[in-house]
Design an enzyme around this catalytic site. Structure first.
Site, PDB file in Angstrom:
ATOM      1  N   ARG A   1     -16.106 -13.883 -30.980  1.00 16.43           N
ATOM      2  CA  ARG A   1     -16.442 -12.949 -30.185  1.00 16.43           C
ATOM      3  C   ARG A   1     -14.710 -12.485 -30.106  1.00 16.43           C
ATOM      4  NH1 ARG A   1     -19.357 -11.375 -24.500  1.00 16.43           N
ATOM      5  NH2 ARG A   1     -17.967 -13.453 -23.884  1.00 16.43           N
TER       6      ARG A   1
ATOM      7  N   ASP B   1     -17.523 -16.631 -15.834  1.00  9.30           N
ATOM      8  CA  ASP B   1     -16.528 -15.893 -16.425  1.00  9.30           C
ATOM      9  C   ASP B   1     -16.390 -14.681 -15.995  1.00  9.30           C
ATOM     10  OD1 ASP B   1     -18.632 -14.367 -17.315  1.00  9.30           O
ATOM     11  OD2 ASP B   1     -18.764 -15.040 -19.373  1.00  9.30           O
TER      12      ASP B   1
END
Length: 545
Positions: A168, A450
């Site tokens: 990613r 996160d």
């Protein structure tokens, strides 16, 4: 002496070690420069379109399905790409940052795939990003190993049964300020993609998989089209057949939810499906609709996958993917094992089981976990209820989702509590502190936090202050009240940590940032953009404005 890129127009503003220089080769940087010069102008134009669209929403124009792409949604004849090698079975995907130990553990975890993350679970320091590229190159070339400070050795499994690697890159909105091309700041997304692809694309195919990517934070099918153009040029540049790359789009913005079919269409030959990026999606709903009091959400803990707007989003994603023959991936389980508390650990793992059961029964083809210990739990549930590699045959033709359904934020029984306020402030403070230290993924209150989960926390605080929301016990939420709670939570952390450790931490710095983000006035589009300057270590000339 400054690092010499040996590529005209490409300037590296950071210190480069001999090991990092093996990634920043003239050939790789030339490849990046070609992509940057071809596509960065379009990237910046698309980011400006986001600004215009936000202004329209602020004036009351709600998101809706696009009339100009109706023909794409109604044309039943087109399909996405067939599953690529190593991607037919994605029952359990583990995700995490690109540090060396994590990469080895994730590949060895027993998960079908591993999403190596340069985005939400990675604080994009120069060291993190370039070391991450080294780690992934070593992983693809099957030579990665790690020796921990205590002497423990980490190596890839001897039987060769490792997860398929998916990378990613950063979202379109993020820059890489340690690199200039013709005096212009580099695109973080193209930079991450280019270095990984250039060094690993051919080796990936050689070992029986391919260069695979997760594409984050997009808000328009035109942004997916841009990725498709990048993919085509990249493949042509190295002489790789078009369609070798696969990209899975994260549907993690409210705008993207109205363009799911268009995303698959734009990436057709490169499409590996869509993913429910649930935490960023909640953040996006708050962020995009933040000026409208109709969309004030309750405590983060009350916004579940059965909340109307979340349930509609999931059902539409599964129907859309299976209609077009591509994977519909489920969301992240943020729980982590809780040591030394058997009851709390059982409750957390039961939440994971229930969540994964809901996903597989809804029709998802796979799911995400953040911790290796959760791989077995998720795998067992998907194996039991989906013994075949996927369930693309479940068409969900019973589903009909309207714009109203996607915007129905009525949370039955949901409320705003003082505990929820304090939790949001605590999580925001601790996560921002860790990020400023170069950590993008940290356990807080028994959840793996996160950037996405931290974004929900700080955005809710802003939203509640903006609209003077009321707590369940009748207290009006004002900027002054939130700043008072911030002071109290900061003092609590100082007491727990001890004065010396507290002052040495980044909490005082995080507190300053957070204090400006919870008053209902200033609002940064992304925490990662807000904090980025503090982890940039550039040397040399400044970029053109």
């Amino acid at each position: 002496m400054p690092f010499d890129s040996k590529v005209p127009g490409v300037t590296i503003l950071a210190k480069v070690t001999p090991e990092q220089a093996q990634i920043l080769t003239p050939e790789a940087l030339q490849f990046y420069a070609v992509l940057h010069r071809a596509f960065n102008k379009t990237r910046l134009q698309l980011l400006q379109k986001r600004v215009v669209r936000q202004q329209q929403i602020d004036r009351g124009l709600l998101p809706d399905f696009l009339p100009e792409t109706q023909h794409i949604r109604e044309d039943a004849s087109w399909k996405g790409a067939a599953p690529a090698p190593g991607m037919a079975d994605r029952r359990v995907e583990i995700t995490g940052p690109v540090d060396r130990k994590m990469v080895i553990n994730a590949l060895n975890s027993g998960a079908a795939t591993f999403m190596a993350d340069f985005e939400d679970s990675n604080a994009p320091t120069w060291e993190n990003n370039i070391s991450g590229q080294i780690n992934l190159k070593d992983a693809i070339h099957r030579r990665i190993s790690y020796t921990a400070p205590n002497g423990k050795q980490y190596n890839l499994r001897a039987d060769g049964k490792v997860a398929t690697l998916i990378v990613r890159p950063r979202g379109w909105h993020l820059d890489e300020k340690h690199v200039l091309v013709d005096g212009q700041v580099a695109s973080g997304s193209i930079f991450d993609f280019a270095l990984y692809f250039f060094h690993n694309a051919k080796k990936s195919v050689e070992i029986g998989i391919g260069p695979y990517f997760y594409l984050p934070k997009m808000e328009s099918h035109l942004e997916a089209r841009l990725w498709n153009d990048v993919f085509n040029m990249a493949q042509d540049y190295i002489g790789m057949p078009r369609g070798t790359i696969r990209g899975t789009c994260l549907i993690e913005t409210i705008m993207a939810a109205f363009e799911m079919e268009e995303f698959i269409y734009e990436l057709r030959d490169h499409s590996a499906g869509l993913n429910c990026g649930r935490w960023d999606y909640i953040f996006s709903v708050i962020k995009k609709l933040r000026q409208n009091p109709t969309f004030v959400l309750p405590d983060r803990a009350d916004v579940s996958m059965t909340t109307p707007f979340m349930d509609a989003y999931v059902r539409l994603l599964i129907k859309t993917c299976h209609k077009r023959g591509v994977h519909a991936m489920g969301g992240m389980a943020a729980q982590i094992p809780i040591k030394n508390n058997e009851a709390a650990n059982k409750a957390a793992m039961d939440k994971v089981r229930n969540d994964k059961l809901r996903e597989v029964m809804a029709g998802h083809d796979g799911t995400w976990v953040a911790h290796p210990d959760l791989v077995k739990i998720a795998t067992a549930i998907f194996n039991e209820h989906m013994p075949q590699p996927n369930q693309l045959h479940i068409r969900r033709e019973d589903v009909h989702v309207t714009a109203h359904d996607l915007l129905n934020t009525n949370v039955q029984g949901g409320k705003i509590t003082e505990a929820g306020i304090r939790a949001n402030i605590s999580v925001s403070l601790m996560y921002m502190e860790a990020w400023l230290r170069g950590l993008g993924c940290v356990p807080i209150h028994n959840l793996m936090e996160d950037a996405a989960t931290a974004e929900i926390s700080r955005s809710q605080l802003w939203q509640w202050a903006k609209h003077n929301a009321m707590t369940s016990d009748g207290k009006q939420i004002t900027a002054g009240y939130l700043l008072q709670v911030l002071e109290e939570e900061s003092s609590k952390l100082a007491q727990e940590m001890g004065e010396q450790r507290f002052k040495a931490s980044k909490i005082p710095q995080a507190k300053v940032y957070l204090s400006k983000q919870i008053t209902g006035e200033d609002y940064a589009d992304f925490l990662t953009s807000l904090l980025y300057e503090d982890i940039v270590t550039v040397e040399g000339p400044k970029a053109k404005i």
